[in-house]
Motif scaffolding. Structure first.
Motif, short mmCIF file in Angstrom:
data_model
loop_
_atom_site.label_atom_id
_atom_site.label_comp_id
_atom_site.label_asym_id
_atom_site.label_seq_id
_atom_site.Cartn_x
_atom_site.Cartn_y
_atom_site.Cartn_z
N ALA A 48 0.73 -1.22 0.05
CA ALA A 48 0.51 -0.10 -0.25
C ALA A 48 0.83 1.20 0.40
N TRP A 49 2.15 1.09 0.69
CA TRP A 49 2.86 2.17 0.94
C TRP A 49 3.63 2.36 -0.82
N TYR A 50 3.72 1.64 -1.03
CA TYR A 50 4.44 1.84 -2.27
C TYR A 50 3.42 2.47 -3.44
N THR A 51 2.83 1.79 -4.00
CA THR A 51 1.30 1.65 -5.34
C THR A 51 0.32 3.10 -4.42
N LYS A 52 0.05 3.24 -3.24
CA LYS A 52 -0.46 4.53 -2.90
C LYS A 52 -1.82 4.92 -4.17
N ASP A 53 -2.21 3.07 -3.98
CA ASP A 53 -3.52 3.99 -5.30
C ASP A 53 -4.35 1.87 -4.54
N TRP A 54 -5.78 1.96 -4.23
CA TRP A 54 -6.05 0.76 -4.38
C TRP A 54 -6.46 0.06 -5.26
N THR A 55 -6.37 0.12 -6.25
CA THR A 55 -7.20 -0.59 -7.37
C THR A 55 -5.32 -1.69 -7.94
N LYS A 101 1.89 5.73 9.54
CA LYS A 101 1.11 4.68 9.33
C LYS A 101 0.74 3.45 8.87
N TYR A 102 1.86 3.38 7.76
CA TYR A 102 2.36 1.89 6.83
C TYR A 102 2.85 1.23 7.94
N VAL A 103 3.88 1.73 8.84
CA VAL A 103 4.76 1.51 9.73
C VAL A 103 3.51 0.83 10.90
#
Length: 339
Positions: free
Chosen positions: A31-38, A163-165
């Protein structure tokens, strides 16, 4: 659980959860890398296609095959297991797979006819007040576990810092949680392990009301992680515990039903952060009582109090459940009722 002996049930039921925790933690960097839910949804969902191949890899439960009089298939699986483990099967075991040999339970003949089919067993269980109360308690505990488990995971993003950590840490804390469950169910038994795990979760979540400066406070983060550790331990115990209380014919279906009930708790989890949302501060209502109600909801520790209160209640109810440590898995409703 059904493929191993009673000495290995704990290992089977607990260690598998380690991989669940690792998979959950991996979601954070993706999620941290993509930053896109799709893209996130595609990356975490596509690998599940591999499970189609499991149909040809994973053997059927030998207990289930025997319960449904499919002895030839059960025999093939047992022979294969014996070959892999380099074990010589005794004559008594070989004789039990003969079609003309009646299946026995505790020395009594049991041919697993219509009376032991799924629907008939469910009807039998429904006539037992003891079993109804027992499984209502189990279902409630499953729902509470899922409610707190997913609620804490979602609320981890509201803690101070990255938040990702935070999400990854809350996921990885499950590994020691499951390890504690593994140790406790062997030393303390199933019931006290479940009760203790739920109370640890409930007490640590409730204690957050004593900590000021909620955002970014190390004490809150510590209590938060301990709460997740407790509910994770409870989740690890409840899978094994529920399976050990159910008759063979409906064991997998029964655990699946309990897991389905748990999703009701999971469905409520995403709404908990809304209890302290800023939207309540700006809301305008004409009814004074409704204003008081809304203002009452705007209380920062409320989510943790909700998690803590339900966990403590579930822990106290778990005291009414029977101990299943070291017992033979029940084959019939009568054996399940006798636990």
């Amino acid at each position: 659980v059904e493929m191993v002996g009673k000495r290995k049930r704990e290992v089977t039921g607990i260690v598998l959860n380690y991989f669940y925790a690792l998979g959950e933690a991996v979601v954070a960097p993706i999620a941290w890398y993509t930053k896109d839910w799709t893209y996130l949804q595609l990356l975490v969902s596509v690998p599940a296609i591999l499970f189609i191949g499991y149909y040809w890899i994973i053997p059927e439960s030998v207990r289930w095959l025997l319960a449904n009089k499919k002895r030839s298939k059960a025999k093939k699986i047992v022979f294969k297991v014996a070959q892999v483990n380099k074990v010589i099967l005794s004559d008594s075991i070989l004789d039990s797979f003969k079609e003309e040999t009646p299946l026995t339970i505790n020395g009594k003949e049991n041919d697993f006819k219509e009376g032991d089919k799924v629907l008939a067993i469910i009807k039998q269980m429904a006539r037992s007040r003891k079993l109804i109360i027992r499984f209502l308690i189990l279902y409630f505990i499953w729902a509470v576990n899922a409610f707190i488990y997913y609620g804490l995971s979602i609320n981890s993003t509201s803690l101070g810092g990255n938040k990702y950590v935070n999400f990854a840490l809350v996921s990885l804390i499950e590994i020691p949680g499951y390890s504690i469950a593994w140790i406790c169910i062997q030393k303390l038994g199933r019931r006290m392990s479940l009760v203790g795990s739920l109370l640890v979760c409930g007490i640590t979540c409730t204690l957050t009301i004593l900590v000021t400066n909620v955002s970014g406070n190390w004490a809150v983060v510590t209590l938060f992680l301990l709460g997740k550790l407790g509910v994770t331990s409870a989740f690890g115990v409840i899978y094994v515990y529920t399976a050990e209380m159910l008759p063979t014919v409906i064991r997998s279906g029964g655990v699946g039903t309990a897991s389905t009930v748990a999703r009701l708790g999971a469905l409520l989890a995403p709404f908990v952060p809304l209890l302290v949302s800023n939207q309540y501060q700006n809301a305008k209502f004409s009814m004074d009582m409704f204003d008081i109600y809304v203002l009452g909801l705007h209380y920062a520790p409320l989510p943790m109090l909700l998690f803590g209160g339900t966990a403590i209640l579930a822990g106290l109810l778990a005291l009414r459940l029977p101990e299943t440590f070291g017992i033979k898995l029940p084959e019939t409703v009568e054996e399940a009722e006798g636990i």
